[in-house]
Design a protein around this motif. Structure first.
Motif, PDB file in Angstrom:
ATOM      1  N   ASN C 361     111.980  25.293 101.528  1.00  0.00           N
ATOM      2  CA  ASN C 361     111.921  24.201 100.555  1.00  0.00           C
ATOM      3  C   ASN C 361     113.219  23.391 100.520  1.00  0.00           C
ATOM      4  O   ASN C 361     113.324  22.431  99.781  1.00  0.00           O
ATOM      5  N   THR C 362     114.205  23.776 101.346  1.00  0.00           N
ATOM      6  CA  THR C 362     115.438  22.965 101.420  1.00  0.00           C
ATOM      7  C   THR C 362     115.512  22.170 102.730  1.00  0.00           C
ATOM      8  O   THR C 362     116.484  21.450 102.959  1.00  0.00           O
ATOM      9  N   TYR C 363     114.499  22.322 103.549  1.00  0.00           N
ATOM     10  CA  TYR C 363     114.472  21.685 104.875  1.00  0.00           C
ATOM     11  C   TYR C 363     114.434  20.165 104.726  1.00  0.00           C
ATOM     12  O   TYR C 363     113.595  19.626 103.995  1.00  0.00           O
ATOM     13  N   ARG C 364     115.311  19.497 105.461  1.00  0.00           N
ATOM     14  CA  ARG C 364     115.373  18.030 105.400  1.00  0.00           C
ATOM     15  C   ARG C 364     114.935  17.443 106.741  1.00  0.00           C
ATOM     16  O   ARG C 364     115.745  17.298 107.651  1.00  0.00           O
ATOM     17  N   ASN C 365     113.692  17.087 106.829  1.00  0.00           N
ATOM     18  CA  ASN C 365     113.221  16.406 108.024  1.00  0.00           C
ATOM     19  C   ASN C 365     113.494  14.904 107.841  1.00  0.00           C
ATOM     20  O   ASN C 365     113.637  14.431 106.712  1.00  0.00           O
ATOM     21  N   PHE C 366     113.558  14.159 108.941  1.00  0.00           N
ATOM     22  CA  PHE C 366     113.881  12.728 108.786  1.00  0.00           C
ATOM     23  C   PHE C 366     113.297  11.948 109.948  1.00  0.00           C
ATOM     24  O   PHE C 366     113.297  12.404 111.087  1.00  0.00           O
ATOM     25  N   PHE C 367     112.756  10.796 109.618  1.00  0.00           N
ATOM     26  CA  PHE C 367     112.237   9.875 110.636  1.00  0.00           C
ATOM     27  C   PHE C 367     112.448   8.449 110.176  1.00  0.00           C
ATOM     28  O   PHE C 367     112.720   8.193 109.006  1.00  0.00           O
ATOM     29  N   HIS C 368     112.292   7.543 111.123  1.00  0.00           N
ATOM     30  CA  HIS C 368     112.376   6.128 110.768  1.00  0.00           C
ATOM     31  C   HIS C 368     111.138   5.737 109.957  1.00  0.00           C
ATOM     32  O   HIS C 368     110.059   6.277 110.178  1.00  0.00           O
ATOM     33  N   PRO C 369     111.306   4.781 109.051  1.00  0.00           N
ATOM     34  CA  PRO C 369     110.182   4.464 108.151  1.00  0.00           C
ATOM     35  C   PRO C 369     108.932   3.960 108.876  1.00  0.00           C
ATOM     36  O   PRO C 369     107.852   4.021 108.311  1.00  0.00           O
ATOM     37  N   ARG C 370     109.061   3.521 110.114  1.00  0.00           N
ATOM     38  CA  ARG C 370     107.891   2.995 110.834  1.00  0.00           C
ATOM     39  C   ARG C 370     107.036   4.090 111.459  1.00  0.00           C
ATOM     40  O   ARG C 370     105.923   3.834 111.918  1.00  0.00           O
ATOM     41  N   HIS C 371     107.538   5.300 111.523  1.00  0.00           N
ATOM     42  CA  HIS C 371     106.876   6.324 112.324  1.00  0.00           C
ATOM     43  C   HIS C 371     105.590   6.850 111.696  1.00  0.00           C
ATOM     44  O   HIS C 371     105.570   7.270 110.550  1.00  0.00           O
ATOM     45  N   GLN C 372     104.544   6.854 112.476  1.00  0.00           N
ATOM     46  CA  GLN C 372     103.246   7.386 112.033  1.00  0.00           C
ATOM     47  C   GLN C 372     102.847   8.644 112.783  1.00  0.00           C
ATOM     48  O   GLN C 372     101.899   9.303 112.389  1.00  0.00           O
ATOM     49  N   TRP C 373     103.547   8.912 113.905  1.00  0.00           N
ATOM     50  CA  TRP C 373     102.968   9.904 114.800  1.00  0.00           C
ATOM     51  C   TRP C 373     103.209  11.353 114.377  1.00  0.00           C
ATOM     52  O   TRP C 373     102.573  12.255 114.916  1.00  0.00           O
ATOM     53  N   GLN C 374     104.067  11.585 113.390  1.00  0.00           N
ATOM     54  CA  GLN C 374     104.185  12.922 112.826  1.00  0.00           C
ATOM     55  C   GLN C 374     102.993  13.221 111.907  1.00  0.00           C
ATOM     56  O   GLN C 374     102.290  12.318 111.479  1.00  0.00           O
ATOM     57  N   PHE C 375     102.813  14.468 111.589  1.00  0.00           N
ATOM     58  CA  PHE C 375     101.764  14.852 110.638  1.00  0.00           C
ATOM     59  C   PHE C 375     102.291  14.582 109.227  1.00  0.00           C
ATOM     60  O   PHE C 375     102.647  15.502 108.500  1.00  0.00           O
ATOM     61  N   SER C 376     102.358  13.314 108.895  1.00  0.00           N
ATOM     62  CA  SER C 376     103.021  12.896 107.656  1.00  0.00           C
ATOM     63  C   SER C 376     102.009  12.433 106.633  1.00  0.00           C
ATOM     64  O   SER C 376     101.057  11.727 106.961  1.00  0.00           O
ATOM     65  N   GLY C 377     102.242  12.823 105.383  1.00  0.00           N
ATOM     66  CA  GLY C 377     101.317  12.481 104.310  1.00  0.00           C
ATOM     67  C   GLY C 377     102.033  11.948 103.076  1.00  0.00           C
ATOM     68  O   GLY C 377     103.202  11.556 103.147  1.00  0.00           O
ATOM     69  N   ILE C 378     101.341  11.927 101.976  1.00  0.00           N
ATOM     70  CA  ILE C 378     101.826  11.257 100.768  1.00  0.00           C
ATOM     71  C   ILE C 378     101.662  12.158  99.548  1.00  0.00           C
ATOM     72  O   ILE C 378     100.577  12.695  99.311  1.00  0.00           O
ATOM     73  N   ARG C 379     102.730  12.300  98.780  1.00  0.00           N
ATOM     74  CA  ARG C 379     102.644  12.887  97.439  1.00  0.00           C
ATOM     75  C   ARG C 379     103.184  11.859  96.457  1.00  0.00           C
ATOM     76  O   ARG C 379     104.160  11.166  96.743  1.00  0.00           O
ATOM     77  N   LEU C 380     102.556  11.786  95.296  1.00  0.00           N
ATOM     78  CA  LEU C 380     102.927  10.776  94.312  1.00  0.00           C
ATOM     79  C   LEU C 380     103.833  11.348  93.229  1.00  0.00           C
ATOM     80  O   LEU C 380     103.818  12.545  92.960  1.00  0.00           O
ATOM     81  N   ALA C 381     104.598  10.460  92.623  1.00  0.00           N
ATOM     82  CA  ALA C 381     105.451  10.857  91.504  1.00  0.00           C
ATOM     83  C   ALA C 381     105.500   9.732  90.487  1.00  0.00           C
ATOM     84  O   ALA C 381     105.100   8.598  90.773  1.00  0.00           O
TER      85      ALA C 381
END
Lengths: 384, 384, 384, 384
Positions: C361-381
């Motif tokens: 839970n401390t892992y800091r992954n990082f990508f450029h804001p344009r990137h779609q090709w990771q398994f990336s999703g959305i959580r709301l706040a």
């Protein structure tokens, strides 16, 4: 017999690829180079699309998606993968493509064995075979580019493109002014762009019997040929500076010696071999430095019986334009040549990579003036 | 007298610019277009650099930095601003450039009045004047581009480029096959690329007396000319799709009517005017749609006495290549024409923007096949 | 035991690649994606370069040219193939690379079995294994890109990335304002960018327990989310228009149904699965449309015990910047994380492609804001 | 009074441009720089579009086409000229734009004199004035870029940007860890991005009282700062190599002396002036070379009362992101700040080009990390 010739030509493509590893079939380092597997698929697609589908009753296409993948530039035959994307496709696999070839070959051979072809269809099969031979030459040039731009400099095979050296002295052959005839005449196969034998008026000219050698080209380099704009076309000078060109393609100066990458690996540059892998800009600049010029394609054809040719495609100072009376065929076949008749230069002759039986003194090859990756060389001419 | 001709030509450049506002002199919307103030400075720099500096004893250059700013492409005369940067320079100001012109003119006139020029120097001055006239034509085309790409569509002046319409019917003029001569002959000025009058063998051909009109071109558009690749060169088809071209330059469909931007402002498209501002690709596609072709430059020159020409530069299907015996001059003057002899097409004739006295039937204009911004039109030909 | 862990992690890379055909290892459709064979070679190169060469006495490098080929971005370790050229290299072959892996593994295992490693060296091996795990995740994403952009839509294997659906209703979890602590604490491995446990002040906030689903995202699309700029960052809007983005990556509308390419092939879009393969721009626009926002990385970490995470990398609205007290290590290892701390956004959590035991839970992954090709999703706040 | 303040601010824009020649108003050497005449028109368009058109009954727009020309990035207010095309427009002329300004000013003044503005409208006028002041600062930076990239190095005026030197020694100011508050508080104007005064937890830190000088920066250069990648972000290192950056913008080494272009012309570099025109990459690399770092924006704001600021915009190591509770306004005004909150870095302070009364210690300026053309400098910080 057409059936035997079909088998022979088709086998030759596979033979050219036999020294490759699977990975070598796949990559596309620059847009001008196609992956070898694409060449194998595309030349097969030609027979499937133009012979089997319209003429073999009941023929089932091998895979309907292949039209999308292997169509090169035939706008009239549907969607296609853009040229620069060919190297992004890992599938169809090399094995699938050989299966595709076997499938199409089986049907083609059966078709050729059992069908009485009319003239038009015979000509179309012959066109397909000449088309495949063109891609066989491209297989050599593209394989050389792929391996020659790998930092490991892998060996393809043997002494393929070492070039031969004619020990005889060079000389100028002279022709008087007058009306000559050029263009294809005869009965065998030719491309549509060679047709329309016609008269041309030539002033008197001289043309060298032999091609320019590596040694002569090296003198040009040592004399500062790449740093004196006065020898270059404006566009060539921009090309040279933008890409940092200082020598023909595949030349590498290593430990103060000029090395040359061949399909047999890196070797020391042989001074008496004909220079290879130069662009039109370089050929033209070299000629200017010599106080001479490149021949026109008409001069070349007229002189072809008295000069040594066949080792290098020879840049001419003729643009690729239609012969008088040129008429595009209708349909997809009409896209073969005519639509490229702008912004390219004619090369005449043939090279070490040209398939046997595929060369003629009326053959009009053409590339953009920047291209170095063909087995292209230089012949000199004078105005009188 | 050369002095009077000098004054007349030089004044004409200023006259062309007189309707401009200061801001119009400065911008460069695309690389092919130069700011008007650059044309004014560059043509002046030519006289300063090639006449006054080497030949007028004691001449002081107006500003040594101007060589950097106004040199266009003469590699042999030192550093220069790259072409695409011309529109980034707010200084020298327009006023400074007019001062520069006045300074050089004063010295040139004095030089011409007091010096007995030898043949070479006379030819050089004459070259400078013809060079300036070429830039006068470019001033018109570049001003039209600058104003015509402004969303306010400003008016330059009058009815300058409305084109004239010849009410007579068009017809094909026919010529028999045989040996003809082309190239400059005579005593007046010509550019080096016209020299070397020489024989050419032409097959029989037909050529239309009049240029293709807007109305005829509109029919091509309505027939789907821009959406059927079969009429186009492969390179032209890519150009069209990449840039979204669907009509000649300066055509705008507004409220379902075709409007055309002229130097006199937006006007309704006149169907009987000769079509203007088409690229070679468009000219060639139109001809293919008509089942005809563009003439070669040799055919054009042979026919020039029997056709109506002078309103549009006419794309030919000839690449810009050296005439037999062509030899570049040594030094900077040698950079004038020869180094552009690759990848461009020849245009023949003249246009409404060509200065009076600057046109000849041997004149070889040349542009890249993509260019639309010249006053370029279409004449048709047939093979027999 | 480190030796066993080494074997296990190394074997896993080969296992991921086992469903591939040779050709799939080679291609690089876009610069962000690396060929699988490059990942296999590069992760091996890490052990050879940082462990074996400096620490195993008498170690002979497998091939000195491999440093050139498999170095990714370690400027301090010599020349390297530029990232965009990786897909141009057919050699070393896949077989050669597996030989390279076997060779390095043999030496590494022997080294680990016979050497008493000090803390620094143990940490370095552990870093190498975590580095390899990162490339295992990239293997999945890059394989998906390679196969998912092939017109034949080949199947990789099984039901790998179908995503799981939690039937429980979603809800907002709330946290009060105050000082919290974030950053790695404990004894196991972590990357340098997680270090420096530190206090942060957070205002009260709400965070959703579950990820946004395909169904919710589809509502955004149907509501015109991709055509209303007001939801988008200016840069995101430009990105969308320039690339013609209208849906997450791998979504295809076929015959009016939304299909989704998975590593198991094309399947119908499942509305209750968490949305995947969205860029930061899309995640942020979706949140704006909902009248909510993305969590910051501190909020996410504080809330991590009370939310469902692990299926998608979750874009946060935190830029990737150093934690207080962050200090780059010296030497090549110091290039691992710090030099990327500009212009990228932090993603928190883990995905279906993350190797087991590699998430924290401390892992800091990082990508450029344009990137779609990771398994990336959305959580709301929400802010409170 | 708002009317007087309006007149004062508006006059100041014209005053800034008064030393320009007409040509200087027109050009746009790079996309980031806008032509001065565009700034004058755009800031006027703001008042016309957001005040006069919706609120002054019977107002006639000066020219309906101007919305197209002078809209910068307000997607909600219709079509606009793309940013890179601004320098291609010679019209409207400078004179027309001053007429436009006079027309809008006349109506604005009359409106302000005769109307009782509600709070919202007052705030909108105030926003317009602050917007104009931002463009006043951009006028200085863009004029400097235009003149400073002209080979003639024209002088704008006076000793404008020579920088002042504080003879006192530099020192580190220290702050203890704890909860601090940042963000705008008070009654005057602020931008929406400063709102939401909120608590932050800061570790103890040190911050230098004075800015880094040219002399200190030169030491970094002499120590090889631009050739050692270890000081640089990966992205910064690519930027540096791609553009051949070896010094701050406007530094020129001439005859072995460092010269610096100022709005007063080329002058010798002053070692004790604060360094100017560095990118974030350069600022960050310099700090790394010193073994220090850049402050965060929160640290800067907390420390602002005890450091010398106002001469250079100071790069922070904070990305430009929303403050807790940030909410975009609805409508076009909402496009002002929020949509830029990705991929940019915050700069704090103010510069010699910032209009009087326009600076605050809560002001959040932001630019892309590559930008050098602002009056940007460096302040150092340490973690404790």
């Amino acid at each position: 017999m057409l059936r035997d010739r079909y088998v022979e030509v088709r086998n030759q493509s596979a033979a050219i690829c036999s020294p490759l590893q699977t990975e070598d079939y796949v990559v596309q380092p620059v847009a001008d180079v196609s992956p070898p597997k694409w060449h194998l698929g595309h030349s097969t697609w030609f027979f499937e699309t133009f012979i089997l589908m319209p003429h073999l009753i009941g023929y089932q296409v091998f895979d309907p998606m292949y039209n999308f993948v292997f169509n090169s530039y035939y706008e009239s035959v549907g969607a296609r993968v853009v040229r620069t994307d060919r190297g992004n496709l890992s599938r169809p696999s090399v094995e699938d493509i050989y299966r595709y070839r076997a499938y199409v070959d089986r049907h083609m051979i059966s078709f050729l064995e059992t069908t009485l072809l009319d003239t038009g269809l015979t000509a179309l099969v012959e066109l397909g075979l000449n088309h495949e031979q063109q891609h066989q030459e491209l297989l050599y040039t593209d394989i050389k580019y792929i391996l020659g731009h790998n930092p490991l400099f892998p060996i393809y095979a043997g002494q393929f493109d070492f070039g031969q050296t004619n020990p005889q002295p060079n000389e100028m052959v002279h022709f008087g002014e007058g009306v000559y005839e050029i263009g294809f005449r005869g009965e065998g196969f030719c491309f549509d762009n060679e047709l329309g034998r016609h008269k041309v008026y030539l002033g008197s000219f001289g043309i060298s019997k032999k091609l320019v050698t590596n040694g002569e080209y090296l003198q040009f380099m040592l004399a500062g040929g790449y740093t004196d704009f006065s020898y270059w076309h404006s566009e060539g000078w921009d090309w040279l500076r933008q890409h940092g060109i200082t020598a023909p393609l595949y030349w590498h100066k290593i430990d103060d010696r000029w090395m040359y990458y061949t399909l047999g690996g890196l070797k020391e540059l042989q001074l008496d071999e004909p220079v290879c892998h130069v662009s039109f800009y370089e050929a033209s600049a070299f000629a200017a430095w010599k106080g001479m010029r490149l021949p026109t394609e008409a001069e070349w054809e007229v002189a072809s019986g008295r000069i040594d040719w066949g080792q290098r495609w020879e840049w001419t100072d003729s643009a690729y334009l239609p012969y008088p009376g040129f008429k595009k065929e209708t349909g997809a076949i009409g896209e073969y040549n005519g639509k490229f008749m702008v912004s390219q230069m004619v090369l005449r002759g043939a090279s070490v990579a040209t398939p046997q039986g595929h060369s003629r003194n009326t053959y009009r090859n053409f590339f953009h003036p920047r291209h170095q990756w063909q087995f292209s060389g230089i012949r000199l001419a004078t105005w009188s």
